[in-house]
Design a protein around this motif. Structure first.
Motif, PDB file in Angstrom:
ATOM      1  N   GLN A   1      37.124  18.924  -2.464  1.00 50.47           N
ATOM      2  CA  GLN A   1      37.497  17.592  -1.994  1.00 50.47           C
ATOM      3  C   GLN A   1      36.490  16.514  -2.364  1.00 50.47           C
ATOM      4  OE1 GLN A   1      38.297  17.820   2.234  1.00 50.47           O
ATOM      5  NE2 GLN A   1      39.482  19.699   2.022  1.00 50.47           N
ATOM      6  N   LEU A   2      35.449  16.893  -3.091  1.00 49.40           N
ATOM      7  CA  LEU A   2      34.410  15.918  -3.418  1.00 49.40           C
ATOM      8  C   LEU A   2      34.884  14.937  -4.481  1.00 49.40           C
ATOM      9  CD1 LEU A   2      31.091  17.988  -3.493  1.00 49.40           C
ATOM     10  CD2 LEU A   2      31.705  16.162  -1.895  1.00 49.40           C
ATOM     11  N   ASP A   3      34.701  13.674  -4.195  1.00 49.25           N
ATOM     12  CA  ASP A   3      35.003  12.604  -5.142  1.00 49.25           C
ATOM     13  C   ASP A   3      33.768  12.400  -6.022  1.00 49.25           C
ATOM     14  OD1 ASP A   3      35.291  10.141  -6.443  1.00 49.25           O
ATOM     15  OD2 ASP A   3      36.399   9.251  -4.780  1.00 49.25           O
ATOM     16  N   PRO A   4      33.903  12.494  -7.342  1.00 53.86           N
ATOM     17  CA  PRO A   4      32.732  12.314  -8.218  1.00 53.86           C
ATOM     18  C   PRO A   4      31.994  11.001  -7.982  1.00 53.86           C
ATOM     19  CG  PRO A   4      34.582  13.183  -9.462  1.00 53.86           C
ATOM     20  CD  PRO A   4      35.114  12.827  -8.108  1.00 53.86           C
ATOM     21  N   ASP A   5      32.736   9.957  -7.626  1.00 54.47           N
ATOM     22  CA  ASP A   5      32.083   8.668  -7.380  1.00 54.47           C
ATOM     23  C   ASP A   5      31.196   8.726  -6.139  1.00 54.47           C
ATOM     24  OD1 ASP A   5      33.298   7.536  -9.582  1.00 54.47           O
ATOM     25  OD2 ASP A   5      34.980   6.711  -8.447  1.00 54.47           O
ATOM     26  N   VAL A   6      31.634   9.475  -5.135  1.00 57.05           N
ATOM     27  CA  VAL A   6      30.836   9.637  -3.910  1.00 57.05           C
ATOM     28  C   VAL A   6      29.560  10.425  -4.209  1.00 57.05           C
ATOM     29  CG1 VAL A   6      30.799  10.702  -1.621  1.00 57.05           C
ATOM     30  CG2 VAL A   6      32.820   9.434  -2.373  1.00 57.05           C
ATOM     31  N   VAL A   7      29.707  11.474  -5.009  1.00 57.58           N
ATOM     32  CA  VAL A   7      28.538  12.269  -5.398  1.00 57.58           C
ATOM     33  C   VAL A   7      27.558  11.410  -6.199  1.00 57.58           C
ATOM     34  CG1 VAL A   7      27.739  14.281  -6.679  1.00 57.58           C
ATOM     35  CG2 VAL A   7      29.889  14.392  -5.416  1.00 57.58           C
ATOM     36  N   ALA A   8      28.097  10.638  -7.126  1.00 60.88           N
ATOM     37  CA  ALA A   8      27.239   9.783  -7.958  1.00 60.88           C
ATOM     38  C   ALA A   8      26.509   8.742  -7.114  1.00 60.88           C
ATOM     39  CB  ALA A   8      28.084   9.093  -9.028  1.00 60.88           C
ATOM     40  N   LEU A   9      27.188   8.181  -6.119  1.00 62.51           N
ATOM     41  CA  LEU A   9      26.544   7.192  -5.258  1.00 62.51           C
ATOM     42  C   LEU A   9      25.410   7.819  -4.452  1.00 62.51           C
ATOM     43  CD1 LEU A   9      26.384   4.353  -4.106  1.00 62.51           C
ATOM     44  CD2 LEU A   9      28.112   5.010  -2.400  1.00 62.51           C
ATOM     45  N   SER A  10      25.630   9.050  -3.988  1.00 62.56           N
ATOM     46  CA  SER A  10      24.574   9.752  -3.255  1.00 62.56           C
ATOM     47  C   SER A  10      23.344   9.921  -4.130  1.00 62.56           C
ATOM     48  CB  SER A  10      25.092  11.117  -2.786  1.00 62.56           C
ATOM     49  OG  SER A  10      24.081  11.843  -2.134  1.00 62.56           O
ATOM     50  N   LEU A  11      23.546  10.363  -5.349  1.00 63.49           N
ATOM     51  CA  LEU A  11      22.434  10.561  -6.275  1.00 63.49           C
ATOM     52  C   LEU A  11      21.774   9.236  -6.664  1.00 63.49           C
ATOM     53  CD1 LEU A  11      24.071  13.335  -8.445  1.00 63.49           C
ATOM     54  CD2 LEU A  11      21.922  13.589  -7.181  1.00 63.49           C
ATOM     55  N   ARG A  12      22.579   8.207  -6.901  1.00 58.25           N
ATOM     56  CA  ARG A  12      22.013   6.904  -7.274  1.00 58.25           C
ATOM     57  C   ARG A  12      21.179   6.322  -6.137  1.00 58.25           C
ATOM     58  NH1 ARG A  12      27.159   5.550  -9.126  1.00 58.25           N
ATOM     59  NH2 ARG A  12      27.343   3.964  -7.498  1.00 58.25           N
ATOM     60  N   THR A  13      21.640   6.520  -4.912  1.00 57.68           N
ATOM     61  CA  THR A  13      20.949   5.925  -3.778  1.00 57.68           C
ATOM     62  C   THR A  13      19.629   6.632  -3.479  1.00 57.68           C
ATOM     63  OG1 THR A  13      23.074   5.290  -2.793  1.00 57.68           O
ATOM     64  CG2 THR A  13      21.152   5.312  -1.343  1.00 57.68           C
ATOM     65  N   LYS A  14      19.677   7.937  -3.354  1.00 57.38           N
ATOM     66  CA  LYS A  14      18.508   8.679  -2.869  1.00 57.38           C
ATOM     67  C   LYS A  14      17.578   9.140  -3.989  1.00 57.38           C
ATOM     68  CE  LYS A  14      17.850  11.753   1.082  1.00 57.38           C
ATOM     69  NZ  LYS A  14      18.499  12.736   1.972  1.00 57.38           N
ATOM     70  N   ALA A  15      18.134   9.479  -5.148  1.00 58.04           N
ATOM     71  CA  ALA A  15      17.326  10.011  -6.242  1.00 58.04           C
ATOM     72  C   ALA A  15      16.979   8.938  -7.272  1.00 58.04           C
ATOM     73  CB  ALA A  15      18.060  11.177  -6.908  1.00 58.04           C
TER      74      ALA A  15
ATOM     75  N   ASP B   1       0.812  -1.204   0.000  1.00 52.61           N
ATOM     76  CA  ASP B   1       0.000   0.000   0.000  1.00 52.61           C
ATOM     77  C   ASP B   1       0.850   1.262   0.000  1.00 52.61           C
ATOM     78  OD1 ASP B   1      -2.861  -1.066   0.360  1.00 52.61           O
ATOM     79  OD2 ASP B   1      -1.741  -2.113   1.924  1.00 52.61           O
ATOM     80  N   HIS B   2       1.996   1.200   0.677  1.00 52.81           N
ATOM     81  CA  HIS B   2       2.875   2.363   0.774  1.00 52.81           C
ATOM     82  C   HIS B   2       4.333   1.912   0.742  1.00 52.81           C
ATOM     83  CE1 HIS B   2      -0.598   4.784   2.007  1.00 52.81           C
ATOM     84  NE2 HIS B   2      -0.886   3.814   2.866  1.00 52.81           N
ATOM     85  N   VAL B   3       5.177   2.764   0.187  1.00 52.94           N
ATOM     86  CA  VAL B   3       6.630   2.539   0.197  1.00 52.94           C
ATOM     87  C   VAL B   3       7.286   3.759   0.827  1.00 52.94           C
ATOM     88  CG1 VAL B   3       8.717   2.256  -1.188  1.00 52.94           C
ATOM     89  CG2 VAL B   3       6.612   1.054  -1.848  1.00 52.94           C
ATOM     90  N   VAL B   4       8.091   3.526   1.858  1.00 45.92           N
ATOM     91  CA  VAL B   4       8.843   4.586   2.529  1.00 45.92           C
ATOM     92  C   VAL B   4      10.322   4.297   2.334  1.00 45.92           C
ATOM     93  CG1 VAL B   4       9.344   5.735   4.723  1.00 45.92           C
ATOM     94  CG2 VAL B   4       7.045   4.818   4.282  1.00 45.92           C
ATOM     95  N   SER B   5      11.045   5.234   1.742  1.00 48.99           N
ATOM     96  CA  SER B   5      12.479   5.032   1.538  1.00 48.99           C
ATOM     97  C   SER B   5      13.291   6.074   2.294  1.00 48.99           C
ATOM     98  CB  SER B   5      12.850   5.094   0.052  1.00 48.99           C
ATOM     99  OG  SER B   5      14.257   4.905  -0.096  1.00 48.99           O
ATOM    100  N   THR B   6      14.112   5.595   3.237  1.00 44.63           N
ATOM    101  CA  THR B   6      15.039   6.462   3.964  1.00 44.63           C
ATOM    102  C   THR B   6      16.471   6.253   3.490  1.00 44.63           C
ATOM    103  OG1 THR B   6      15.542   4.895   5.755  1.00 44.63           O
ATOM    104  CG2 THR B   6      13.534   6.232   5.989  1.00 44.63           C
ATOM    105  N   ALA B   7      16.653   5.501   2.412  1.00 45.46           N
ATOM    106  CA  ALA B   7      17.992   5.160   1.928  1.00 45.46           C
ATOM    107  C   ALA B   7      18.791   6.402   1.543  1.00 45.46           C
ATOM    108  CB  ALA B   7      17.892   4.223   0.722  1.00 45.46           C
ATOM    109  N   SER B   8      20.062   6.429   1.923  1.00 47.24           N
ATOM    110  CA  SER B   8      20.934   7.553   1.576  1.00 47.24           C
ATOM    111  C   SER B   8      22.377   7.090   1.604  1.00 47.24           C
ATOM    112  CB  SER B   8      20.738   8.722   2.551  1.00 47.24           C
ATOM    113  OG  SER B   8      21.153   8.348   3.858  1.00 47.24           O
ATOM    114  N   ALA B   9      23.253   7.898   1.047  1.00 43.45           N
ATOM    115  CA  ALA B   9      24.693   7.615   1.065  1.00 43.45           C
ATOM    116  C   ALA B   9      25.415   8.909   1.404  1.00 43.45           C
ATOM    117  CB  ALA B   9      25.158   7.084  -0.292  1.00 43.45           C
ATOM    118  N   ARG B  10      26.339   8.857   2.349  1.00 40.52           N
ATOM    119  CA  ARG B  10      27.024  10.057   2.833  1.00 40.52           C
ATOM    120  C   ARG B  10      27.848  10.702   1.721  1.00 40.52           C
ATOM    121  NH1 ARG B  10      28.036  11.905   7.901  1.00 40.52           N
ATOM    122  NH2 ARG B  10      27.114  10.005   8.774  1.00 40.52           N
ATOM    123  N   ALA B  11      27.714  12.017   1.576  1.00 37.39           N
ATOM    124  CA  ALA B  11      28.460  12.733   0.516  1.00 37.39           C
ATOM    125  C   ALA B  11      28.799  14.147   0.966  1.00 37.39           C
ATOM    126  CB  ALA B  11      27.638  12.758  -0.771  1.00 37.39           C
TER     127      ALA B  11
END
Length: 234
Positions: free
Chosen positions: A89-103, A73-83
């Motif tokens: 100092q941002l690693d593009p792979d870390v940014v991409a993982l954040s976006l892939r996980t949450k978005a 009936d409902h889906v709740v997603s709290t999934a995230s990845a630290r970025a």
């Protein structure tokens, strides 16, 4: 509308906001399935709840979860990845993982669960106050949360009448800041309690109440609820 006799899929970890949301849904009469990457840890946290494994960044994993779980009936997603970190100092792979996980993960959940959800069902995602209140060192987090806010509005139109919303927390004492150490965390909490209009830090219970509200209010859709004590205003 209540959650009695409703099935709610909660994706996330075994503690913090995901745990509070799971407990609140159960107290409201809902039946919960919890899912995440670490099924063993989830089983230890929820000994009397059905536990499933899923990696929301992997479409095959999401599709397999939908097939195993069936109608919800409902889906709740709290999934995230630290970025967190300054732009230099941002690693593009870390940014991409954040976006892939949450978005992207949110899009995959909608793709595979909307077809097995009733018309009065809903998706509830998690954004964050950084989407509207920029802060140094939070660029990737802000970009990810902003993407979630956009996804919520778009999916609310595309999947109607299925509802799609998000909760956008500010500073919540959910364990997310434990890595700072006790002293720095206390300083952060004291500073934000002094400046935000609510004059305190949020709790997982505050979030859990908002989760139940978002799942049960059938006239709420396309909204990112700012649960931040007014932090975005100052």
């Amino acid at each position: 509308m209540t959650l009695k006799d409703r099935t709610v899929l909660v994706i996330g970890r075994g503690g913090g906001i995901a745990r509070a949301a799971t407990d609140a849904v159960r107290e409201a009469g809902g039946s919960v399935v919890v899912a995440g990457r670490d099924a063993e840890a989830l089983a230890a946290a929820y000994p009397d709840v059905r536990v499933e494994t899923v990696d929301v960044t992997d479409e095959a994993s999401v599709a397999a979860l939908a097939e195993r779980v069936g109608a919800v009936d409902h889906v709740v997603s709290t999934a995230s990845a630290r970025a967190r970190g300054p732009v230099g100092q941002l690693d593009p792979d870390v940014v991409a993982l954040s976006l892939r996980t949450k978005a992207v993960g949110a899009i995959l959940l909608a793709k595979h669960f909307a077809t097995q959800m009733p018309a009065d069902g809903s998706f509830l995602l998690f954004s964050g106050a950084t989407a509207v209140k920029p802060a140094a060192g939070m660029l990737a987090v802000a970009a990810t949360n902003g993407a979630v806010d956009a996804i919520v509005r778009s999916l609310a139109v595309e999947l109607a009448p299925i509802r799609v919303n998000a909760i956008s927390p500010g500073t919540i004492d959910s364990g997310a800041y434990d890595a700072l150490g006790p002293e720095k965390k206390a300083q952060l909490y004291a500073g934000r309690s002094k400046t935000n209009p609510a004059r305190r830090i949020g709790t997982p219970g505050d979030v859990a109440e908002a989760v139940v509200f978002a799942l049960t209010n059938t006239f709420l859709t396309g909204v990112s609820l700012g649960l931040d004590g007014g932090e975005r205003l100052v």
